[in-house]
Design a protein around this motif. Structure first.
Motif, PDB file in Angstrom:
ATOM      1  N   LYS A  88     -20.030 -45.112  18.516  1.00  0.00           N
ATOM      2  CA  LYS A  88     -20.892 -44.763  17.366  1.00  0.00           C
ATOM      3  C   LYS A  88     -21.988 -43.807  17.842  1.00  0.00           C
ATOM      4  CE  LYS A  88     -19.409 -48.346  14.631  1.00  0.00           C
ATOM      5  NZ  LYS A  88     -19.551 -48.976  13.386  1.00  0.00           N
ATOM      6  N   GLU A  99     -24.057 -51.639   3.307  1.00  0.00           N
ATOM      7  CA  GLU A  99     -23.662 -50.512   4.170  1.00  0.00           C
ATOM      8  C   GLU A  99     -23.822 -50.907   5.634  1.00  0.00           C
ATOM      9  OE1 GLU A  99     -22.255 -47.717   3.491  1.00  0.00           O
ATOM     10  OE2 GLU A  99     -22.517 -47.588   1.323  1.00  0.00           O
ATOM     11  N   ALA A 158     -23.120 -49.363   8.272  1.00  0.00           N
ATOM     12  CA  ALA A 158     -23.550 -48.267   9.153  1.00  0.00           C
ATOM     13  C   ALA A 158     -25.065 -48.125   9.189  1.00  0.00           C
ATOM     14  CB  ALA A 158     -22.916 -46.953   8.708  1.00  0.00           C
ATOM     15  N   THR A 180     -29.016 -44.878  11.069  1.00  0.00           N
ATOM     16  CA  THR A 180     -27.590 -45.163  11.011  1.00  0.00           C
ATOM     17  C   THR A 180     -26.909 -44.757  12.314  1.00  0.00           C
ATOM     18  OG1 THR A 180     -25.573 -44.799   9.713  1.00  0.00           O
ATOM     19  CG2 THR A 180     -27.045 -42.928   9.953  1.00  0.00           C
ATOM     20  N   VAL A 216     -22.818 -43.935  13.380  1.00  0.00           N
ATOM     21  CA  VAL A 216     -21.431 -43.820  12.952  1.00  0.00           C
ATOM     22  C   VAL A 216     -20.623 -43.118  14.035  1.00  0.00           C
ATOM     23  CG1 VAL A 216     -21.927 -43.869  10.464  1.00  0.00           C
ATOM     24  CG2 VAL A 216     -21.958 -41.690  11.684  1.00  0.00           C
ATOM     25  N   SER A 217     -19.309 -43.131  13.884  1.00  0.00           N
ATOM     26  CA  SER A 217     -18.468 -42.568  14.934  1.00  0.00           C
ATOM     27  C   SER A 217     -18.271 -41.061  14.824  1.00  0.00           C
ATOM     28  CB  SER A 217     -17.110 -43.269  14.946  1.00  0.00           C
ATOM     29  OG  SER A 217     -16.514 -43.190  13.671  1.00  0.00           O
ATOM     30  N   THR A 218     -18.318 -40.529  13.609  1.00  0.00           N
ATOM     31  CA  THR A 218     -18.090 -39.091  13.440  1.00  0.00           C
ATOM     32  C   THR A 218     -19.013 -38.527  12.359  1.00  0.00           C
ATOM     33  OG1 THR A 218     -16.422 -39.350  11.702  1.00  0.00           O
ATOM     34  CG2 THR A 218     -15.624 -39.374  13.995  1.00  0.00           C
ATOM     35  N   THR A 219     -19.141 -37.203  12.355  1.00  0.00           N
ATOM     36  CA  THR A 219     -19.924 -36.580  11.294  1.00  0.00           C
ATOM     37  C   THR A 219     -19.231 -36.764   9.945  1.00  0.00           C
ATOM     38  OG1 THR A 219     -18.915 -34.426  11.790  1.00  0.00           O
ATOM     39  CG2 THR A 219     -21.076 -34.882  12.765  1.00  0.00           C
ATOM     40  N   ARG A 220     -17.935 -36.923   9.931  1.00  0.00           N
ATOM     41  CA  ARG A 220     -17.206 -37.203   8.681  1.00  0.00           C
ATOM     42  C   ARG A 220     -17.665 -38.542   8.105  1.00  0.00           C
ATOM     43  NH1 ARG A 220     -14.802 -34.558   4.899  1.00  0.00           N
ATOM     44  NH2 ARG A 220     -13.581 -33.426   6.391  1.00  0.00           N
ATOM     45  N   HIS A 221     -17.827 -39.551   8.967  1.00  0.00           N
ATOM     46  CA  HIS A 221     -18.330 -40.855   8.502  1.00  0.00           C
ATOM     47  C   HIS A 221     -19.757 -40.732   7.970  1.00  0.00           C
ATOM     48  CE1 HIS A 221     -14.998 -42.566  11.003  1.00  0.00           C
ATOM     49  NE2 HIS A 221     -14.891 -43.301   9.902  1.00  0.00           N
ATOM     50  N   ASN A 231     -19.582 -39.173   4.549  1.00  0.00           N
ATOM     51  CA  ASN A 231     -19.157 -40.157   3.544  1.00  0.00           C
ATOM     52  C   ASN A 231     -20.299 -41.097   3.166  1.00  0.00           C
ATOM     53  OD1 ASN A 231     -16.561 -39.094   3.496  1.00  0.00           O
ATOM     54  ND2 ASN A 231     -15.770 -40.569   4.988  1.00  0.00           N
ATOM     55  N   LEU A 232     -21.087 -41.509   4.148  1.00  0.00           N
ATOM     56  CA  LEU A 232     -22.234 -42.365   3.877  1.00  0.00           C
ATOM     57  C   LEU A 232     -23.246 -41.630   2.999  1.00  0.00           C
ATOM     58  CD1 LEU A 232     -23.973 -44.903   4.279  1.00  0.00           C
ATOM     59  CD2 LEU A 232     -24.747 -43.910   6.458  1.00  0.00           C
TER      60      LEU A 232
END
Length: 152
Positions: A61, A86, A88, A105, A107-112, A115-116
């Motif tokens: 993360k 949430e 995250a 927060t 998260v594992s990726t900028t995509r996650h 989405n958040l």
């Protein structure tokens, strides 16, 4: 609280796994005395609990961010209940100023992260800052020590 309580709090925050025996040796007090002080600190609400610090990078993360949200489109209590869902979101603070909330927060990726943020946009105006590095983290929180005045 005295200087010994202060030192106990400092030592526990540096290593919550420190044993009663180690505290006893470090502070030159008996184990029953240390136990009594810990019990009192807990009962008085000074010590809320014990936890383990986890490296976000070590568990995948590594994308951490501060998210600010303002101009809420719903009530604060409703927002707070939704944000608790949430996973995250590591921290959420209601604050004064132009933003209503600051959240941290991981998260594992900028995509996650994207989405958040997309989920949060429905609640208000979102501003996101990716954490590049941390110069101060998990600093021990200690009470102000009252100075005894010799002049009084």
């Amino acid at each position: 609280m005295d200087q010994i309580d202060y030192k106990i709090l400092e030592l526990l925050q540096r290593d919550s796994r420190i044993t009663i025996i180690q505290l006893s040796r470090e502070l030159h007090l008996s184990r029953p005395s240390i136990n009594e002080r810990l019990k009192r600190l807990h009962e008085n609400g000074v010590i809320e609990g014990f936890t383990t610090l986890i490296s976000p990078e070590a568990i995948g993360k590594s994308v951490q961010a501060i998210i600010q949200i303002g101009n809420l489109k719903c009530g604060c209590r409703h927002f707070e209940e939704k944000i608790k869902e949430e996973e995250a979101i590591l921290e959420c603070h209601r604050v004064t100023g132009t933003s209503s909330y600051f959240m941290k927060t991981a998260v594992s990726t900028t995509r996650h992260l994207e989405n958040l943020v997309d989920r949060l946009v429905s609640f208000g105006q979102v501003n996101t800052s990716i954490i590049l590095s941390t110069s101060v983290a998990n600093r021990p929180l200690l009470p102000e020590m009252k100075q005894n005045s010799i002049d009084s």
